[in-house]
Each structure stands twice: as structure tokens, then as C-alpha cells.
Design an enzyme around this catalytic site. Sequence first.
Site, PDB file in Angstrom:
ATOM      1  N   HIS A 128       0.802  -1.229   0.000  1.00  0.00           N
ATOM      2  CA  HIS A 128       0.000   0.000   0.000  1.00  0.00           C
ATOM      3  C   HIS A 128       0.836   1.280   0.000  1.00  0.00           C
ATOM      4  O   HIS A 128       0.535   2.247   0.715  1.00  0.00           O
ATOM      5  CB  HIS A 128      -0.952   0.015   1.190  1.00  0.00           C
ATOM      6  CG  HIS A 128      -2.055  -0.993   1.109  1.00  0.00           C
ATOM      7  ND1 HIS A 128      -2.576  -1.453  -0.086  1.00  0.00           N
ATOM      8  CD2 HIS A 128      -2.751  -1.636   2.090  1.00  0.00           C
ATOM      9  CE1 HIS A 128      -3.542  -2.325   0.158  1.00  0.00           C
ATOM     10  NE2 HIS A 128      -3.661  -2.466   1.469  1.00  0.00           N
TER      11      HIS A 128
ATOM     12  N   HIS B  11      -9.766   2.139   0.661  1.00  0.00           N
ATOM     13  CA  HIS B  11      -9.631   1.008   1.588  1.00  0.00           C
ATOM     14  C   HIS B  11     -10.665   1.066   2.716  1.00  0.00           C
ATOM     15  O   HIS B  11     -10.355   0.775   3.872  1.00  0.00           O
ATOM     16  CB  HIS B  11      -8.223   0.979   2.179  1.00  0.00           C
ATOM     17  CG  HIS B  11      -7.738  -0.388   2.540  1.00  0.00           C
ATOM     18  ND1 HIS B  11      -8.302  -1.135   3.543  1.00  0.00           N
ATOM     19  CD2 HIS B  11      -6.756  -1.164   2.015  1.00  0.00           C
ATOM     20  CE1 HIS B  11      -7.674  -2.284   3.650  1.00  0.00           C
ATOM     21  NE2 HIS B  11      -6.728  -2.334   2.720  1.00  0.00           N
TER      22      HIS B  11
ATOM     23  N   GLU C   1     -11.791  -3.891  -2.450  1.00  0.00           N
ATOM     24  CA  GLU C   1     -10.879  -2.920  -3.046  1.00  0.00           C
ATOM     25  C   GLU C   1     -10.743  -3.151  -4.551  1.00  0.00           C
ATOM     26  O   GLU C   1     -10.001  -4.038  -4.986  1.00  0.00           O
ATOM     27  CB  GLU C   1      -9.511  -3.025  -2.374  1.00  0.00           C
ATOM     28  CG  GLU C   1      -9.557  -2.961  -0.853  1.00  0.00           C
ATOM     29  CD  GLU C   1      -8.359  -3.640  -0.223  1.00  0.00           C
ATOM     30  OE1 GLU C   1      -7.221  -3.238  -0.524  1.00  0.00           O
ATOM     31  OE2 GLU C   1      -8.564  -4.602   0.547  1.00  0.00           O
TER      32      GLU C   1
END
Length: 361
Positions: A115, A186, A326
Site C-alpha cells: 500500500h 480502503h 478494493e
Amino acid sequence: MSFSSTHVTQEAFGEIRTSDGIQPVTQFTLTNPLGVKVQFITYGASVTNVFVPNKKGELHDVVLGFDDMAGYLKHENPYFGSTVGRVANRIAKGHFNLNGIEFQLAKNNGDNHLHGGTVGFDKVVWQAYAHRDGRITFTHSSPHMEEGYPGHLFTQVTYTLTDSNELIIDYRALTDRPTPVNLTNHSYFNLAGHNAGSQQLLNHHIQLCANQYTPVDSGQIPTGRVANVDGTVFDLRSETLLKDVIAKIPGGGYDHNFVINDSKNKFDNKLPLVAKIWHSESGRIMELFSDQPGCQIYTGNGFPADGSLVGKGGTVYSTHAGLAIEAQNFPDAINQPHFPGSVLQPGEVYHRTIVYKFGTQ
């Protein structure tokens, strides 16, 4: 689909300390004529609250999060509601080769990069602009070699709440050098209410428009295979109750990328349906539409079981308290030549859209 009547307000949410001094964090609220309300903060361009009605018309917040900046700044914050990038999901060993040049990123997820790294897009304060038509645009300028990524990347995220209870997220990015880009939101959803707990999450039904998925190794890195879901716990093409399958999944729940079909069911005749989740007791339904090629389903398997993750209103978020859906490119796409391309070139515009459509039955 309509956009005309959304009302926007803003207020102080807190502040963070950086090497440049103290930066204020602002919260924005979008409210449509039906009373549906979505809130965002400039820290991580994050969604903090989504109030939508149940079948009785009662509004409840259906995303996990924190009440203040202290919660979002804690190390164990699992990316609640944030914009993740420059590359969402994992890159194997934090390493890739681009045009013959080796790049090494931070390893912040075991031996891998996750991420966007140690200080990804979720951990910076974005600039914000409130449009007169009720949209909010967040912008972030990421310099060359920030977190190890090449190129100066300018990123823009625009949130729109429509009169039809659709939250539209529009991503755009520009770069001055070739660089991998993969942006997503997210948020963790629990349609019974953010504080309803894991038992209610497991009472959700899910349906996913995916004939295939990408198997992973022990570090959650794709093996390179693209496998059919037929006859596996990854076959979510028909209505599936989470509690009927979750114990059968290696690792205690889903944390897997699915290959999205080009569904005939489209939002605004453009964006294919990716997934649908619903909670029978509350009657809430959420449909996800996107032009992203993949979708990571994560059932909060890594939430601590010791009660240490405390969110809004003092709610303890334990294992399986929320579901992240996601829409994004495949994990480790930069190292997998046969996966969808992830490199943005100078002169190109990265443009992806995600829509969460809320309703009741």
C-alpha cells in the site's frame, strides 16, 4: 444518477506533526436531500463515515474508522477508509525493474511492500477543494523517489455523493517519468453498522462478478497463475453467505484478488458491476462498480483478537469486524508481465473510477 442537490460543509478534525511543522486536518461532510451523509478527512483523503438508511429508513454509519486523529495516527490503523498508493496492495520484496533500472521500495509487510510503503498516500495530508456542485477534490503531489518510486506523481481524487445514494470516487494521476500506479479506496464495510461486530458481518451475503482469481504464496504474493474459481471457496458468482464459507478459506478468511468479468450490468452504461453485498436484517445493499481489472476481498482476518483495536464510539473492532472490497489492479502487477499493465507514462493520464451504490430491499 443525479448530482445537483448535495450540500457540503467542513470543520477542523485535528492536526499532525511533520518535519515541516504542524499540519491541520480538515473534515468535509457531503449530505444529499435524502439525509445520506458521507464524511472525509484530508489525512489520507480518507472516508471516515457513511450514514445510509436501513429498510426502516433509519440512518447508521456503515464504515469502520476512528473518532479523532489519535486513532488514525496509531500504528495499528488498518488503512481505514484511506486512499492507498502510489501502488495499492503488495509488491514482492519491494523490488521491481523498470526500463532496465532496479528500484527498491520499503518492506513494510514482512519481506514485501504494501500500500505505498512506510509513508504512503494514506499517511499524508492532502490538499482539498470543495466544488459548488457538492463534490470534494483532494490532491497530492508525490516527489520523485518518494518511498523509492520514480517520477513526480500528481494525484487527484474526487468524491461525489449523488441524490441517488451513490458515492463516486474518481482517480486521476500524471507523472513526469514512467512509474507504477495503482490507486484504490480502503474502506471497511459492515452494513449492519460499523459497531455491529463480526457475527453480523458473517451474516452478509456477497456476490462477485469473477470467474477467476490469482492464487498467492505464503506472503500473499501472486504465484503468477490465474485460476478458475469453479469448485473452490473462491466461487462467489452466486449469492454466498459469508459464515458458510469463511472457515474453509486458508488463512482464516479472504485476502485475495479476483479477476473481474465485463458484466452487462453497468453503472451509467460505462462501469461494470464488480460486487454486491447485502445484509438481510437491516435490508441494506451495496453494489460496487468499477473499471479496475481486479478486486481484493479482505475480511479483516488480521484484526487483533485481544480488543486492542478500538474505533468510533469505543467500538472494539475484532477479527472479521469489517469487509474491504478494493477495486484495483492485480497485486505485484509490476513484476508479472502477463498481468494488466501498471506503468503510467509521461503524457498519459491515469484515470479509474469506483462507485458504491447504496440501497435497501
